[in-house]
Write a protein that holds these residues in place. Structure first.
Motif, mmCIF file in Angstrom:
data_model
loop_
_atom_site.group_PDB
_atom_site.id
_atom_site.type_symbol
_atom_site.label_atom_id
_atom_site.label_comp_id
_atom_site.label_asym_id
_atom_site.label_seq_id
_atom_site.Cartn_x
_atom_site.Cartn_y
_atom_site.Cartn_z
ATOM 1 N N VAL A 57 22.957 24.699 44.387
ATOM 2 C CA VAL A 57 22.809 24.452 42.952
ATOM 3 C C VAL A 57 24.043 23.761 42.392
ATOM 4 O O VAL A 57 23.947 22.857 41.556
ATOM 5 C CB VAL A 57 22.532 25.776 42.208
ATOM 6 N N ARG A 58 25.223 24.173 42.875
ATOM 7 C CA ARG A 58 26.476 23.614 42.373
ATOM 8 C C ARG A 58 26.943 22.389 43.159
ATOM 9 O O ARG A 58 28.029 21.882 42.929
ATOM 10 C CB ARG A 58 27.571 24.691 42.431
ATOM 11 N N ASN A 59 26.121 21.891 44.077
ATOM 12 C CA ASN A 59 26.463 20.719 44.891
ATOM 13 C C ASN A 59 27.755 20.918 45.685
ATOM 14 O O ASN A 59 28.560 19.995 45.852
ATOM 15 C CB ASN A 59 26.563 19.461 44.023
ATOM 16 N N VAL A 60 27.933 22.133 46.173
ATOM 17 C CA VAL A 60 29.080 22.439 47.028
ATOM 18 C C VAL A 60 28.736 22.028 48.456
ATOM 19 O O VAL A 60 27.697 22.445 48.984
ATOM 20 C CB VAL A 60 29.409 23.948 46.970
ATOM 21 N N PRO A 61 29.567 21.241 49.098
ATOM 22 C CA PRO A 61 29.261 20.831 50.477
ATOM 23 C C PRO A 61 29.227 22.026 51.435
ATOM 24 O O PRO A 61 30.188 22.799 51.524
ATOM 25 C CB PRO A 61 30.402 19.883 50.831
ATOM 26 N N ILE A 62 28.113 22.183 52.130
ATOM 27 C CA ILE A 62 27.974 23.193 53.184
ATOM 28 C C ILE A 62 28.189 22.459 54.505
ATOM 29 O O ILE A 62 27.468 21.526 54.836
ATOM 30 C CB ILE A 62 26.590 23.850 53.136
ATOM 31 N N VAL A 63 29.198 22.887 55.272
ATOM 32 C CA VAL A 63 29.618 22.081 56.415
ATOM 33 C C VAL A 63 29.341 22.734 57.769
ATOM 34 O O VAL A 63 29.529 22.087 58.809
ATOM 35 C CB VAL A 63 31.117 21.711 56.300
ATOM 36 N N PHE A 64 28.888 24.001 57.774
ATOM 37 C CA PHE A 64 28.517 24.631 59.041
ATOM 38 C C PHE A 64 27.782 25.923 58.719
ATOM 39 O O PHE A 64 28.261 26.747 57.951
ATOM 40 C CB PHE A 64 29.767 24.930 59.868
ATOM 41 N N GLY A 65 26.606 26.073 59.342
ATOM 42 C CA GLY A 65 25.852 27.298 59.149
ATOM 43 C C GLY A 65 24.765 27.142 58.107
ATOM 44 O O GLY A 65 24.520 26.054 57.579
ATOM 45 N N PRO A 66 24.099 28.290 57.840
ATOM 46 C CA PRO A 66 24.425 29.613 58.377
ATOM 47 C C PRO A 66 24.195 29.706 59.888
ATOM 48 O O PRO A 66 23.352 29.025 60.445
ATOM 49 C CB PRO A 66 23.500 30.553 57.612
ATOM 50 N N GLY A 67 24.984 30.576 60.515
ATOM 51 C CA GLY A 67 24.895 30.780 61.950
ATOM 52 C C GLY A 67 25.554 32.084 62.339
ATOM 53 O O GLY A 67 25.928 32.884 61.484
ATOM 54 N N ARG A 68 25.705 32.285 63.644
ATOM 55 C CA ARG A 68 26.369 33.500 64.137
ATOM 56 C C ARG A 68 27.370 33.131 65.231
ATOM 57 O O ARG A 68 27.030 32.428 66.174
ATOM 58 C CB ARG A 68 25.353 34.503 64.701
ATOM 59 N N HIS A 69 28.603 33.636 65.067
ATOM 60 C CA HIS A 69 29.629 33.445 66.077
ATOM 61 C C HIS A 69 29.479 34.513 67.160
ATOM 62 O O HIS A 69 29.643 35.707 66.882
ATOM 63 C CB HIS A 69 31.025 33.576 65.459
ATOM 64 N N PRO A 70 29.195 34.137 68.395
ATOM 65 C CA PRO A 70 29.052 35.145 69.449
ATOM 66 C C PRO A 70 30.318 35.958 69.710
ATOM 67 O O PRO A 70 30.238 37.145 70.045
ATOM 68 C CB PRO A 70 28.666 34.318 70.680
ATOM 69 N N ALA A 71 31.499 35.345 69.572
ATOM 70 C CA ALA A 71 32.727 36.077 69.888
ATOM 71 C C ALA A 71 32.899 37.303 69.001
ATOM 72 O O ALA A 71 33.104 38.415 69.478
ATOM 73 C CB ALA A 71 33.934 35.152 69.759
ATOM 74 N N SER A 72 32.797 37.115 67.691
ATOM 75 C CA SER A 72 33.023 38.215 66.743
ATOM 76 C C SER A 72 31.736 38.894 66.314
ATOM 77 O O SER A 72 31.791 39.967 65.706
ATOM 78 C CB SER A 72 33.732 37.685 65.500
ATOM 79 N N THR A 73 30.585 38.281 66.575
ATOM 80 C CA THR A 73 29.230 38.670 66.147
ATOM 81 C C THR A 73 28.986 38.396 64.663
ATOM 82 O O THR A 73 27.923 38.740 64.140
ATOM 83 C CB THR A 73 28.908 40.159 66.451
ATOM 84 N N SER A 74 29.923 37.749 63.968
ATOM 85 C CA SER A 74 29.788 37.523 62.531
ATOM 86 C C SER A 74 28.734 36.462 62.217
ATOM 87 O O SER A 74 28.643 35.438 62.892
ATOM 88 C CB SER A 74 31.122 37.067 61.942
#
Length: 303
Positions: free
Chosen positions: A220-237
């Motif tokens: 809505v605010r035209n903020v650049p999204i540059v990766f994701g959403p996703g999940r990092h396997p190392a941390s599980t985040s």
């Protein structure tokens, strides 16, 4: 052995304080916490007096970060280790500590990344200040990551001098450290890069819905999204990376592996393949981490 409590604050430089104040308050979800002694704008995301400070500068980037140590005894060990490693440091004066809301602090510069690091305790008798989340249920300041061409030397310094505990690495490209005995998978990351650079700053959120709501709010605010959403396997985040108005990379993440103080698993070396960066398979926008200077600082008396 130096013992830490947490990453307490990160101070960034931005080119337009008013624009960035609006963004960090109304898009990221931080609470304004007044101005600092040098005119910096401070923000809270927990019960601490501040977690993020924004300084006006010509170039956006990383100014310094502060790690809370466990108690007064840690300073003796810290100073001895820095002296033994031939690394200059300075103890902050009472006036600066008071102006910045610190009880005691030591500052040094990590010579490989160029990052200014502070180690501190809050003032005696300081009481937690209630924090009420607004547009995002931010749990805490999560981690900060830098890149450097002096990767191996930086890894050795954080591990062997500062007693940060390695949790995992991905190939020979990035290593994640926790501020021992803080249990969270990483409070810092050091990556291999062509030059010393600020990579990103992370905020941990309390619900996975905060990641989803953030995604909608950013669009809505035209903020650049540059990766994701996703999940990092190392941390599980679960993660979502986005850019602030200057192009600095920020991250929301939900969930993270926690380590026991005793008998923690050994650090792993994950293969440097895309699915070990994001198990969901999303792709990075090339604007991610393209901006982010590390502000130089010289310790008094350092060579």
């Amino acid at each position: 052995m130096i013992r830490y409590k947490k990453l307490g604050y990160v101070e960034l430089t931005v080119t337009d304080l008013d624009r960035s104040t609006d963004f960090y308050r109304n898009v990221v979800g931080l609470e304004p916490a007044g101005d600092g002694p040098d005119g910096e704008r401070r923000f809270r995301c927990s019960e601490d007096p501040y977690a993020v400070a924004l300084h006006k500068a010509d170039q956006p980037g990383f100014k310094r970060g502060g790690w809370m140590v466990e108690d007064e005894r840690q300073f003796e060990t810290l100073h001895r280790r820095l002296k033994d490693a031939g690394v200059a440091f300075e103890q902050l004066g009472a006036a600066e500590c008071k102006a910045r809301g610190l009880g005691r602090a030591t500052r040094t510069v990590e010579l490989n990344t160029g990052a200014t690091l502070e180690f501190y305790l809050p003032p005696d008798g300081a009481k937690p200040q209630p924090f009420e989340p607004t547009i995002a249920k931010i749990q805490r300041l999560g981690h900060v990551v830098w890149t450097t061409p002096h990767y191996d030397k930086a890894i050795a310094f954080f591990r062997d001098v500062l007693n940060f505990a390695a949790s995992d690495s991905i190939g020979d490209g990035i290593t994640f450290f926790r501020a021992f005995p803080n249990p969270y998978h990483h409070g810092i990351g050091v990556g291999r890069g062509q030059r010393n650079q600020f990579h990103h700053l992370n905020f941990m959120v309390t619900e996975i819905d905060d990641v989803g709501r953030g995604l909608a709010r950013f669009k809505v605010r035209n903020v650049p999204i540059v990766f994701g959403p996703g999940r990092h396997p190392a941390s599980t985040s679960v993660f979502l990376y986005f850019l602030d108005p200057d192009g600095l990379t920020l991250e929301y993440s939900y969930g993270m592996e926690e380590f026991p103080e005793v008998d923690a698993r050994a650090p792993r070396r994950l293969e440097p393949v895309p699915l070990n960066i994001d198990s969901w398979g999303s792709s990075r926008d090339p604007r991610m981490t393209a901006v982010g200077e590390i502000v130089p600082y010289k310790i008094a008396g350092a060579a």
